[in-house]
Design an enzyme around this catalytic site. Structure first.
Site, short mmCIF file in Angstrom:
data_model
loop_
_atom_site.label_atom_id
_atom_site.label_comp_id
_atom_site.label_asym_id
_atom_site.label_seq_id
_atom_site.Cartn_x
_atom_site.Cartn_y
_atom_site.Cartn_z
N LYS A 275 26.39 -18.73 21.32
CA LYS A 275 25.22 -19.36 20.71
C LYS A 275 25.55 -19.50 19.23
CE LYS A 275 20.56 -18.26 19.11
NZ LYS A 275 19.32 -17.51 19.32
N GLY B 285 11.33 -15.31 15.52
CA GLY B 285 10.52 -14.09 15.45
C GLY B 285 9.10 -14.29 14.96
N ALA C 215 13.56 -19.69 20.15
CA ALA C 215 12.92 -19.15 18.94
C ALA C 215 11.46 -19.54 18.79
CB ALA C 215 13.66 -19.55 17.67
N GLY C 216 10.70 -18.54 18.41
CA GLY C 216 9.30 -18.75 18.05
C GLY C 216 8.30 -18.70 19.18
N ASN D 67 13.02 -13.60 22.74
CA ASN D 67 13.39 -12.24 22.39
C ASN D 67 12.20 -11.46 21.81
OD1 ASN D 67 14.51 -9.84 21.32
ND2 ASN D 67 16.33 -10.81 20.66
N THR D 68 11.76 -11.88 20.61
CA THR D 68 10.73 -11.11 19.92
C THR D 68 9.44 -10.93 20.73
OG1 THR D 68 11.61 -11.89 17.84
CG2 THR D 68 9.39 -10.99 17.77
#
Lengths: 66, 255
Positions: free
Chosen positions: B97, B158, B184-185, B206-207
């Site tokens: 990535k 995040g 992301a996000g 992830n987050t």
């Protein structure tokens, strides 16, 4: 000899190979990559490569990441 | 016909990709990955700290998973290439990535440097998945440079702000021939479902998992949402209309 390991200056009292260095650091070597002066050192040669005065060594492994 | 996602010659069944960062307890990563049924899992490379008892993250990732190492920390193409080569040398496959970031506040990726890194790494045989600012022209350049997929952000890393880039990603889905993965996000399962409903090929989270009170339960929720969104996309979501359209017959009323 004085060398840089992971960005920190360190003094090693005795000669050693990269395998010795890894052991000295208490690492088991699994999933670790060693870069010496910006060149990746193949794992199978660690036992034959001596660390030298002035070397810049990076010992790298995996961590969690997104 | 089975609905499989093909990237870099691999057939991926789960369209829910999971990042392993920021879990307070690394041991929970395995449970999260089991609950998510994720096959593609991201990790990062860092300097080893012999003084820390930091466990090896790879111990917590099931064998079945495809590891995708990110180049986080790279500020330009050269640094990303260096990290990718280190990851490959560690023997964890060749999925990368690419993440090139030189903006510290919003962590927005540098598409131009990313394209340079793709050219080099694709040529070296890596399976390259670039994290990118959503943009059609740049995405085309990335595909031309050899990207196996493109990964536009939904909102800043995040931030849990959700799928704010829908309009552009929708265009990318329409125009880009490699898989489009929203990365992301994404903060809630409904947002992941939305990404899939408009035709994104996968979602990377992830987050939203690592920061959840119960990451394992949340992984399960996201997994279901991604699957539901995908099914809805394949089913063909009906067009929106301005006025009402009765669902019951308009004849035979009892009056």
């Amino acid at each position: 000899m004085t060398l840089k390991i992971n960005g920190k200056e360190e003094i090693l009292e005795k000669e050693m190979t990269l395998t010795g260095l890894i052991k000295d650091k208490g690492l088991n070597g699994r999933n670790i990559v060693i870069e010496c002066n910006l060149e990746i050192v193949p794992r199978q040669t660690w036992g034959k490569v001596d660390v030298k005065d002035g070397d810049s060594i990076e010992i790298i492994s995996f961590t969690g990441g997104g | 016909m089975e609905d499989v996602l093909k990237i870099g010659g691999k057939e991926i069944k789960s369209r829910f990709f999971v990042g392993t960062g920021k879990f307070p307890d690394k041991a929970v990563v395995r449970d999260v990955l089991e609950a998510s049924a994720a096959e593609v899992v991201t990790v990062a490379v860092r300097r080893v700290d012999p003084d820390s008892s930091d466990e090896n993250i790879l111990d917590h990732i099931p064998e079945r998973c495809v590891l995708m190492t990110n180049t986080s920390g790279a500020r330009d193409a050269a640094e990303a290439v260096r990290i990718a080569r280190l990851a490959k040398a560690a023997g964890c496959g060749d999925w990368i990535k690419i993440e090139v970031i030189n903006d510290n506040k919003y962590l927005l990726p540098d598409n131009k440097e990313t394209i340079k890194a793709i050219e080099i790494l694709a040529e070296e045989g890596f399976t390259v998945l670039p994290y990118m600012n959503p943009d059609l022209v740049d995405a085309r350049r990335m595909v031309d440079a050899g990207a196996a997929a493109v990964m536009p952000l939904g909102s800043p890393i995040g931030s849990n702000r959700g799928f704010r880039t829908e309009e552009i990603v929708r265009i990318m889905v329409d125009e880009i021939k490699v898989p489009v993965i929203v990365d992301a996000g994404i903060g809630a399962p409904s947002e992941a479902a939305r990404c899939m409903e408009i035709g994104a090929d996968a979602v990377l989270v992830n987050t939203a998992l690592s920061a959840a009170a119960d990451p394992v339960k949340m992984a399960e929720a996201f997994s279901k949402a991604v699957e539901a969104g995908r099914s809805a996309y394949l089913a063909g979501i009906p067009e929106r209309i301005e006025e009402a359209s009765a669902s019951s017959p308009l004849t035979g009323f009892l009056r």
